[in-house]
Scaffold this motif. Structure first.
Motif, PDB file in Angstrom:
ATOM      1  N   SER A 102      23.899  40.407  35.640  1.00  0.00           N
ATOM      2  CA  SER A 102      24.941  39.523  36.164  1.00  0.00           C
ATOM      3  C   SER A 102      25.909  39.172  35.047  1.00  0.00           C
ATOM      4  O   SER A 102      25.726  39.571  33.904  1.00  0.00           O
ATOM      5  CB  SER A 102      24.310  38.248  36.745  1.00  0.00           C
ATOM      6  OG  SER A 102      23.688  37.504  35.709  1.00  0.00           O
ATOM      7  N   GLY A 103      26.943  38.426  35.410  1.00  0.00           N
ATOM      8  CA  GLY A 103      27.883  37.952  34.410  1.00  0.00           C
ATOM      9  C   GLY A 103      29.143  38.777  34.254  1.00  0.00           C
ATOM     10  O   GLY A 103      29.937  38.545  33.351  1.00  0.00           O
ATOM     11  N   ARG A 104      29.365  39.751  35.148  1.00  0.00           N
ATOM     12  CA  ARG A 104      30.546  40.602  35.035  1.00  0.00           C
ATOM     13  C   ARG A 104      31.609  40.320  36.098  1.00  0.00           C
ATOM     14  O   ARG A 104      32.645  40.951  36.121  1.00  0.00           O
ATOM     15  CB  ARG A 104      30.130  42.067  35.125  1.00  0.00           C
ATOM     16  CG  ARG A 104      29.304  42.520  33.962  1.00  0.00           C
ATOM     17  CD  ARG A 104      28.801  43.937  34.151  1.00  0.00           C
ATOM     18  NE  ARG A 104      27.973  44.356  33.039  1.00  0.00           N
ATOM     19  CZ  ARG A 104      26.684  44.079  32.925  1.00  0.00           C
ATOM     20  NH1 ARG A 104      26.065  43.390  33.860  1.00  0.00           N
ATOM     21  NH2 ARG A 104      26.007  44.481  31.874  1.00  0.00           N
ATOM     22  N   GLY A 105      31.343  39.386  36.989  1.00  0.00           N
ATOM     23  CA  GLY A 105      32.224  39.137  38.127  1.00  0.00           C
ATOM     24  C   GLY A 105      33.656  38.823  37.758  1.00  0.00           C
ATOM     25  O   GLY A 105      34.591  39.444  38.266  1.00  0.00           O
ATOM     26  N   LEU A 106      33.854  37.853  36.882  1.00  0.00           N
ATOM     27  CA  LEU A 106      35.225  37.488  36.520  1.00  0.00           C
ATOM     28  C   LEU A 106      35.897  38.565  35.684  1.00  0.00           C
ATOM     29  O   LEU A 106      37.120  38.727  35.742  1.00  0.00           O
ATOM     30  CB  LEU A 106      35.263  36.135  35.820  1.00  0.00           C
ATOM     31  CG  LEU A 106      34.946  34.946  36.734  1.00  0.00           C
ATOM     32  CD1 LEU A 106      34.941  33.643  35.942  1.00  0.00           C
ATOM     33  CD2 LEU A 106      35.917  34.870  37.900  1.00  0.00           C
ATOM     34  N   ALA A 107      35.108  39.340  34.937  1.00  0.00           N
ATOM     35  CA  ALA A 107      35.692  40.470  34.207  1.00  0.00           C
ATOM     36  C   ALA A 107      36.203  41.517  35.197  1.00  0.00           C
ATOM     37  O   ALA A 107      37.267  42.111  34.990  1.00  0.00           O
ATOM     38  CB  ALA A 107      34.664  41.085  33.257  1.00  0.00           C
ATOM     39  N   LEU A 108      35.468  41.724  36.283  1.00  0.00           N
ATOM     40  CA  LEU A 108      35.931  42.641  37.330  1.00  0.00           C
ATOM     41  C   LEU A 108      37.207  42.115  37.970  1.00  0.00           C
ATOM     42  O   LEU A 108      38.154  42.869  38.189  1.00  0.00           O
ATOM     43  CB  LEU A 108      34.856  42.833  38.396  1.00  0.00           C
ATOM     44  CG  LEU A 108      33.727  43.772  38.036  1.00  0.00           C
ATOM     45  CD1 LEU A 108      32.606  43.674  39.052  1.00  0.00           C
ATOM     46  CD2 LEU A 108      34.228  45.191  37.941  1.00  0.00           C
ATOM     47  N   VAL A 109      37.219  40.839  38.282  1.00  0.00           N
ATOM     48  CA  VAL A 109      38.414  40.241  38.881  1.00  0.00           C
ATOM     49  C   VAL A 109      39.600  40.425  37.946  1.00  0.00           C
ATOM     50  O   VAL A 109      40.680  40.846  38.364  1.00  0.00           O
ATOM     51  CB  VAL A 109      38.184  38.751  39.220  1.00  0.00           C
ATOM     52  CG1 VAL A 109      39.479  38.079  39.662  1.00  0.00           C
ATOM     53  CG2 VAL A 109      37.104  38.604  40.304  1.00  0.00           C
ATOM     54  N   ASP A 110      39.393  40.147  36.666  1.00  0.00           N
ATOM     55  CA  ASP A 110      40.470  40.285  35.685  1.00  0.00           C
ATOM     56  C   ASP A 110      40.961  41.731  35.582  1.00  0.00           C
ATOM     57  O   ASP A 110      42.151  41.982  35.458  1.00  0.00           O
ATOM     58  CB  ASP A 110      39.989  39.796  34.318  1.00  0.00           C
ATOM     59  CG  ASP A 110      41.101  39.803  33.290  1.00  0.00           C
ATOM     60  OD1 ASP A 110      42.111  39.113  33.515  1.00  0.00           O
ATOM     61  OD2 ASP A 110      40.968  40.518  32.274  1.00  0.00           O
ATOM     62  N   GLY A 111      40.048  42.673  35.663  1.00  0.00           N
ATOM     63  CA  GLY A 111      40.420  44.078  35.530  1.00  0.00           C
ATOM     64  C   GLY A 111      41.031  44.681  36.776  1.00  0.00           C
ATOM     65  O   GLY A 111      41.804  45.625  36.685  1.00  0.00           O
ATOM     66  N   LEU A 112      40.694  44.151  37.946  1.00  0.00           N
ATOM     67  CA  LEU A 112      41.144  44.758  39.197  1.00  0.00           C
ATOM     68  C   LEU A 112      42.342  44.065  39.837  1.00  0.00           C
ATOM     69  O   LEU A 112      43.129  44.713  40.515  1.00  0.00           O
ATOM     70  CB  LEU A 112      39.989  44.783  40.205  1.00  0.00           C
ATOM     71  CG  LEU A 112      38.805  45.661  39.810  1.00  0.00           C
ATOM     72  CD1 LEU A 112      37.663  45.478  40.805  1.00  0.00           C
ATOM     73  CD2 LEU A 112      39.215  47.114  39.724  1.00  0.00           C
ATOM     74  N   ALA A 113      42.458  42.764  39.668  1.00  0.00           N
ATOM     75  CA  ALA A 113      43.553  42.025  40.304  1.00  0.00           C
ATOM     76  C   ALA A 113      44.829  42.150  39.483  1.00  0.00           C
ATOM     77  O   ALA A 113      44.787  42.306  38.260  1.00  0.00           O
ATOM     78  CB  ALA A 113      43.167  40.549  40.446  1.00  0.00           C
ATOM     79  N   ASP A 114      45.960  42.078  40.166  1.00  0.00           N
ATOM     80  CA  ASP A 114      47.240  42.056  39.459  1.00  0.00           C
ATOM     81  C   ASP A 114      47.471  40.703  38.794  1.00  0.00           C
ATOM     82  O   ASP A 114      48.071  40.624  37.729  1.00  0.00           O
ATOM     83  CB  ASP A 114      48.387  42.377  40.425  1.00  0.00           C
ATOM     84  CG  ASP A 114      48.327  43.821  40.881  1.00  0.00           C
ATOM     85  OD1 ASP A 114      48.197  44.711  40.022  1.00  0.00           O
ATOM     86  OD2 ASP A 114      48.390  44.060  42.098  1.00  0.00           O
ATOM     87  N   ARG A 115      46.976  39.655  39.417  1.00  0.00           N
ATOM     88  CA  ARG A 115      47.059  38.291  38.898  1.00  0.00           C
ATOM     89  C   ARG A 115      45.844  37.532  39.390  1.00  0.00           C
ATOM     90  O   ARG A 115      45.349  37.804  40.471  1.00  0.00           O
ATOM     91  CB  ARG A 115      48.312  37.573  39.419  1.00  0.00           C
ATOM     92  CG  ARG A 115      49.615  38.140  38.917  1.00  0.00           C
ATOM     93  CD  ARG A 115      50.801  37.659  39.746  1.00  0.00           C
ATOM     94  NE  ARG A 115      50.758  38.124  41.132  1.00  0.00           N
ATOM     95  CZ  ARG A 115      51.072  39.358  41.527  1.00  0.00           C
ATOM     96  NH1 ARG A 115      51.434  40.270  40.659  1.00  0.00           N
ATOM     97  NH2 ARG A 115      51.018  39.690  42.811  1.00  0.00           N
ATOM     98  N   TRP A 116      45.379  36.558  38.609  1.00  0.00           N
ATOM     99  CA  TRP A 116      44.326  35.669  39.091  1.00  0.00           C
ATOM    100  C   TRP A 116      44.331  34.390  38.284  1.00  0.00           C
ATOM    101  O   TRP A 116      44.906  34.318  37.211  1.00  0.00           O
ATOM    102  CB  TRP A 116      42.952  36.345  39.078  1.00  0.00           C
ATOM    103  CG  TRP A 116      42.250  36.386  37.743  1.00  0.00           C
ATOM    104  CD1 TRP A 116      42.431  37.306  36.751  1.00  0.00           C
ATOM    105  CD2 TRP A 116      41.256  35.480  37.272  1.00  0.00           C
ATOM    106  NE1 TRP A 116      41.610  37.030  35.709  1.00  0.00           N
ATOM    107  CE2 TRP A 116      40.874  35.916  35.992  1.00  0.00           C
ATOM    108  CE3 TRP A 116      40.659  34.343  37.810  1.00  0.00           C
ATOM    109  CZ2 TRP A 116      39.909  35.249  35.236  1.00  0.00           C
ATOM    110  CZ3 TRP A 116      39.699  33.690  37.052  1.00  0.00           C
ATOM    111  CH2 TRP A 116      39.337  34.141  35.787  1.00  0.00           C
ATOM    112  N   GLY A 117      43.704  33.388  38.844  1.00  0.00           N
ATOM    113  CA  GLY A 117      43.605  32.108  38.163  1.00  0.00           C
ATOM    114  C   GLY A 117      42.803  31.140  39.004  1.00  0.00           C
ATOM    115  O   GLY A 117      42.187  31.514  39.997  1.00  0.00           O
TER     116      GLY A 117
END
Length: 175
Positions: A102-117
């Protein structure tokens, strides 16, 4: 520009993640985004990550929202995904070791999304991400101004790609 917003209430139960993925797929298909389109596949993975985070890390009910903004001829040009919950705990990106499950979720979001916050909302918070149908958009001050939230996470060069390759077809392939 027309915006379609749909939402789903999520119970604090891990089985809700699969239900959220199925719901998102059907809403995307209803908006003209084909299930086999890369945008749909990426959005379903993002739904999986954000809903899992809400269920696992907050233990509280949450609300999943999809907002589809239409361009010419009603085609969705930007899809925004939001998960709101009543926990005040901020999402915290982690760097996980090779053996960690576990622990990769936000890294995936950061790598796949054009923007996030994320930003505080009422008694809790809202975490959001956006994907552009034509992935040429660059985050602008306009995006921050229109959402009321700014990007809050550091870049993870290479980490998200490696995690996606390791888990993309196995953990998220089945519903």
């Amino acid at each position: 520009m027309q915006v379609l917003q749909v939402q789903l209430e999520i119970r604090p139960d891990p089985a809700e993640v699969g239900r959220a993925r199925r719901w998102a797929r059907s809403r995307l298909a209803g908006s003209g985004i084909a299930a086999d389109e890369p945008l749909a596949e990426t959005l379903v993975l993002l739904v999986s990550e954000l809903v899992t985070n809400a269920v696992v890390h907050t233990g509280c009910p949450a609300v999943l929202r999809l907002l589809l903004s239409g361009g010419p001829a009603g085609a969705a040009t930007t899809v925004r995904l939001e998960v709101a919950d009543v926990s005040t705990r901020a999402p915290v990106p982690r760097c996980s070791g090779d053996e960690s499950t576990s622990g990769r979720g936000l890294a995936l979001v950061d790598g796949l999304a054009d923007r996030w916050g994320w930003c505080p909302e009422g008694v809790g918070k809202r975490i959001w991400c956006e994907l552009d149908r034509c992935a040429t958009a660059v985050e602008t001050a306009e995006t921050v101004a229109s959402t009321g939230c700014g990007r809050s996470a550091p870049a993870y060069e290479g980490l998200a790609q490696g995690a996606y390759g390791a888990f993309g077809g196995v953990a998220y392939g089945a519903v």
